[in-house]
Design an enzyme around this catalytic site. Structure first.
Site, mmCIF file in Angstrom:
data_model
loop_
_atom_site.group_PDB
_atom_site.id
_atom_site.type_symbol
_atom_site.label_atom_id
_atom_site.label_comp_id
_atom_site.label_asym_id
_atom_site.label_seq_id
_atom_site.Cartn_x
_atom_site.Cartn_y
_atom_site.Cartn_z
ATOM 1 N N HIS A 1 11.547 -16.004 14.216
ATOM 2 C CA HIS A 1 12.767 -16.371 13.499
ATOM 3 C C HIS A 1 13.040 -17.876 13.520
ATOM 4 O O HIS A 1 13.915 -18.367 12.821
ATOM 5 C CB HIS A 1 13.972 -15.598 14.071
ATOM 6 C CG HIS A 1 15.005 -15.259 13.036
ATOM 7 N ND1 HIS A 1 15.391 -16.134 12.049
ATOM 8 C CD2 HIS A 1 15.737 -14.127 12.837
ATOM 9 C CE1 HIS A 1 16.312 -15.573 11.290
ATOM 10 N NE2 HIS A 1 16.541 -14.349 11.736
ATOM 11 N N ASP B 1 13.131 -16.871 8.064
ATOM 12 C CA ASP B 1 14.334 -16.053 8.137
ATOM 13 C C ASP B 1 14.058 -14.735 7.427
ATOM 14 O O ASP B 1 12.989 -14.540 6.833
ATOM 15 C CB ASP B 1 15.544 -16.778 7.543
ATOM 16 C CG ASP B 1 15.310 -17.214 6.104
ATOM 17 O OD1 ASP B 1 14.374 -16.669 5.467
ATOM 18 O OD2 ASP B 1 16.041 -18.083 5.631
#
Lengths: 328, 448
Positions: free
Chosen positions: B421, B425
């Protein structure tokens, strides 16, 4: 204000004088110590201040006046027994070893022998084989005796005062070649504790343990070594007994190498004992064998050329250090 | 002739490499091509092979050292020259050394063996007596005059003492070393016999003992009896997965895709090329295309920034006996299916044989892990650092799907994309997975 400087001899005399003023039980006995002021002129003027009752000249009989000293100490006095040459302590061995060192133990602690044997060591005075030996190992061997080896004027005063105040028999060896060496000596009433070594110079590559005048030799060697890129730590044990083993071992652990320099005969000597203490205490930290450098194992020659070859020098100590550091 | 082992350049811009673990120790004999040392760059950890056969010597880079590329980190001495050095450094266990003892020969045996030849040698009576005491064969004592004297015998005896290896049956002694060096070697797990000493007589001094302790993982203090030993591959896997799991925040995107068209494509491709093409090859091709469309997925999070890869290099997770390795198909977007299949076969077989080269495992930008052959429907993979994502591929199975409002049975596949992450995203990951899913369902889209 510049620090006051005294010679080694003056420092000894000041210590004795201060202690005699402080404590009326202190007196000095020996050969040529009164009017003559001692052959080495270390006691000049004391008889004028303290009189012949406290600065006592004796016939030439070391066993005799050493015995007087031990007896006086047993009965409450605090004598300083002056043995002109360290070679002559051989004549006082029974008084020192079998009497002074034993009485406190054999009386179950009832009798103390607060005596100081003041004598000398050191060669190169052209005094030949019977007046040039350094026999401090003899007495360092005996339980019950304390042995101090002042390495300079400051130590000469501080150790002498500690010796006089100590309730045990103390043998203090002054290097007869150092009497004219000058150095800072406080006018204060100070003492130097026994059994506490002094790191004279900090270093990282090799530890040089040196006694008496060999401390100066070791410091000179350290300077030579610095030029060769070797950082030497110089340690003065100040007393061979009690011996500050911890400081010696810690230093050797730090540097991994050690040389012991002493002016006594090398074999079975002070160097051997200290080297052994280091080898046992720092074994797993040593990267080279502990090196002993003592006086050559010969009767000290009268010939100046030969005599000079028998004692450790700055150069010989530095060379040995280089070998241990693999930089020879 | 000694061969230098140098710190290799594993990547274009690499300036230094870290020595992670020596698989061989100084003094070990090595075969050319044998794994020698693990080198770590900021991206990969690889095994470097021995550039020559011989004995490993002069290991100058310790484990943990960061060394400039091109620097010599060790030498390999040819067996002939190494033989001498090795013999001198041989260490015998203390017990056996004591058992054989320092006594060269029993005096009686020596006298008997020396008797025959000694009789003819001219020697002084004293020399003869001393030779007998020391068990010396007078015929072996060389003299200038031809007549053996006391000094000659003593010199011979001294000479024998000085070179213990030349003495017949003389026991090898403990390798000379200072107490400090011995202690350090024990603490660091270094074999003193393998260290070249710089002290007197070759004694090992503290400086000679390699400084870096070996990683505890490599040498557990008390291995459990019967526990499997952990190999290098496994250890690297453990370390890298731990790094990923503890530093990269993971999220997972899952899609079930219809593979009807993929199956027919596979059949067609096999027929056309004659090559043994697999679903994995097709997926590599499709993933490469999807990465070309979504280059943000072909990236890494590095020092607070997203670094995009220029090439599309796709790693394949391959299970081998020792653990998991990820060889790379470089520039997969430029290869045809037959080339992809050939490359895959090559790297997988070499991975299983333990013969991967550094180039095979460096430079990957994305990884595919396929457990379909084990019957796994779907799984969540751990991102292979420093990559941004990994695709976990499950099995192809006929599953019931809704088709035009009616249940229908179709072959499907579950794709799970694990993302770091920090580099991706959810939306960007989903876009990539969407593009990939479309390509899987309609591979013809490759043509557009």
């Amino acid at each position: 204000m510049a620090e006051r400087e005294l010679t080694y001899g003056e420092a000894v005399k000041e210590a004795i004088a201060e202690e005699m003023r402080r404590d009326p039980r202190v007196f000095l006995i020996g050969e040529d110590v009164a009017e003559a002021g001692h052959p080495f002129k270390t006691l000049t003027g004391l008889v004028q201040e303290f009189g012949t009752d406290r600065i006592v000249d004796t016939p030439i009989s070391e066993p005799g006046y050493a015995g007087i000293g031990v007896g006086a100490a047993m009965t409450g006095m605090r004598p300083i027994v002056d043995v002109m040459f360290g070679d002559f302590i051989t004549l006082t061995m029974d008084q020192m070893v079998n009497q002074a060192a034993k009485v406190h133990y054999m009386s179950g602690g009832k009798i103390k022998v607060p005596i100081v044997f003041r004598t000398t060591l050191g060669a190169t005075r052209r005094s030949a084989a019977q007046h040039s030996q350094s026999l401090h190992a003899w007495v360092s061997h005996i339980p019950g005796l304390k042995v101090a080896l002042p390495s300079g004027p400051y130590e000469a005063k501080g150790l002498m005062k500690t010796a006089i105040r100590d309730d045990s028999p103390v043998v203090i060896f002054e290097d007869k070649m150092m009497y004219r060496v000058k150095g800072p000596v406080p006018a204060d009433d100070y003492t130097i504790p026994f059994g506490v070594a002094e790191v004279k110079r900090a270093g990282t590559d090799i530890t040089i343990v040196a006694t008496s005048s060999m401390v100066g030799v070791a410091l000179g060697a350290a300077n030579l070594l610095e030029a060769a890129g070797i950082s030497a730590e110089v340690i003065d044990p100040r007393t061979t007994w009690p011996l500050d083993k911890q400081t010696l071992i810690e230093s050797a652990k730090k540097t991994s190498r050690a040389i012991v320099v002493d002016e006594g005969y090398e074999r079975y000597g002070v160097t051997a004992e200290i080297a052994s203490v280091i080898a046992e205490g720092a074994f797993y930290h040593l990267d080279a064998p502990v090196k002993r450098i003592g006086a050559m194992d010969v009767p000290v020659p009268f010939s100046p050329v030969l005599e000079d070859l028998t004692v450790p020098t700055e150069k010989s100590v530095a060379e040995a250090a280089k070998v241990l550091c693999r930089k020879a | 002739m000694a061969t230098n082992v140098i710190m290799p350049a594993l990547e274009m811009a690499q300036e230094t490499g870290k020595v992670v673990h020596w698989l061989k120790r100084a003094g070990d004999s090595v075969q050319k091509g044998e794994p020698l040392v693990e080198i770590e760059t900021d991206k990969v950890t690889v095994e470097i092979e021995a550039p020559a056969s011989g004995v490993l010597r002069d290991v100058s880079a310790n484990e943990g050292d960061v060394v400039p590329v091109g620097q010599t980190i060790a030498l390999i001495l040819a067996p002939s020259e190494a033989g001498v050095a090795r013999a001198a450094a041989t260490v015998m266990p203390a017990a056996s050394a004591a058992a054989t003892g320092a006594v060269p020969m029993a005096p009686a045996a020596a006298a008997a063996s020396g008797g025959a030849s000694a009789g003819a040698v001219k020697a002084s009576p004293l020399a003869r007596k001393i030779a007998e005491q020391h068990g010396v064969d007078l015929a072996r004592v060389k003299t200038a005059s031809g007549r053996v004297e006391k000094a000659d015998v003593l010199a011979y005896v001294e000479g024998q003492k000085a070179s213990p290896s030349s003495g017949n049956g003389r026991a090898a002694r403990l390798a000379p070393a200072s107490p400090k060096a011995r202690r350090l070697a024990a603490e660091r797990g270094v074999d003193l016999g393998a260290v070249r000493g710089s002290g007197p007589g070759g004694a090992v001094l503290a400086l000679d003992v390699p400084t870096t302790p070996r990683p505890a993982m490599a040498a557990p203090a008390t291995p459990r009896v019967g526990a499997p030993t952990v190999g290098t591959v496994w250890r690297i896997m453990a370390e890298r997965m731990t790094t990923s799991w503890t530093t990269a925040p993971h999220f997972y995107l899952v899609r079930e895709v219809n593979v009807s068209r993929l199956a027919s494509w596979l059949e067609r491709a096999r027929q056309q090329t004659g090559a043994h093409i697999t679903y994995t090859d097709l997926l590599v091709k499709l993933v490469a295309a999807a990465l070309a469309q979504h280059p943000r997925v072909n990236a890494s999070w590095k020092d607070g920034a997203i670094v995009q890869n220029t090439d599309i290099n796709i790693g394949l997770a391959v299970a081998i006996d020792d653990g998991l390795v990820v060889p790379v198909i470089h520039r997969a977007d430029t290869l045809g299916l037959a080339q992809l299949a050939a490359r895959r076969e090559d790297i997988v077989s070499r991975a299983q044989a333990g013969k991967l080269r550094p180039a095979d495992i460096q430079g990957g930008g994305f990884t595919i892990s396929n457990l379909g052959m084990y019957g796994v429907d779907a799984f969540n993979a751990i991102v292979n650092p420093p990559q941004a994502a990994i695709l976990a591929v499950g099995r192809i199975a006929d599953r019931v799907v809704a088709l035009n409002g009616q249940p229908a049975v179709r072959p499907t596949l579950v794709l799970t994309l694990s993302c770091d992450h920090r580099a991706l995203d959810g939306a960007r990951g989903a876009q990539f997975l969407g593009a990939l899913a479309e390509l899987v369902e309609e591979p013809l889209a490759l043509l557009v």
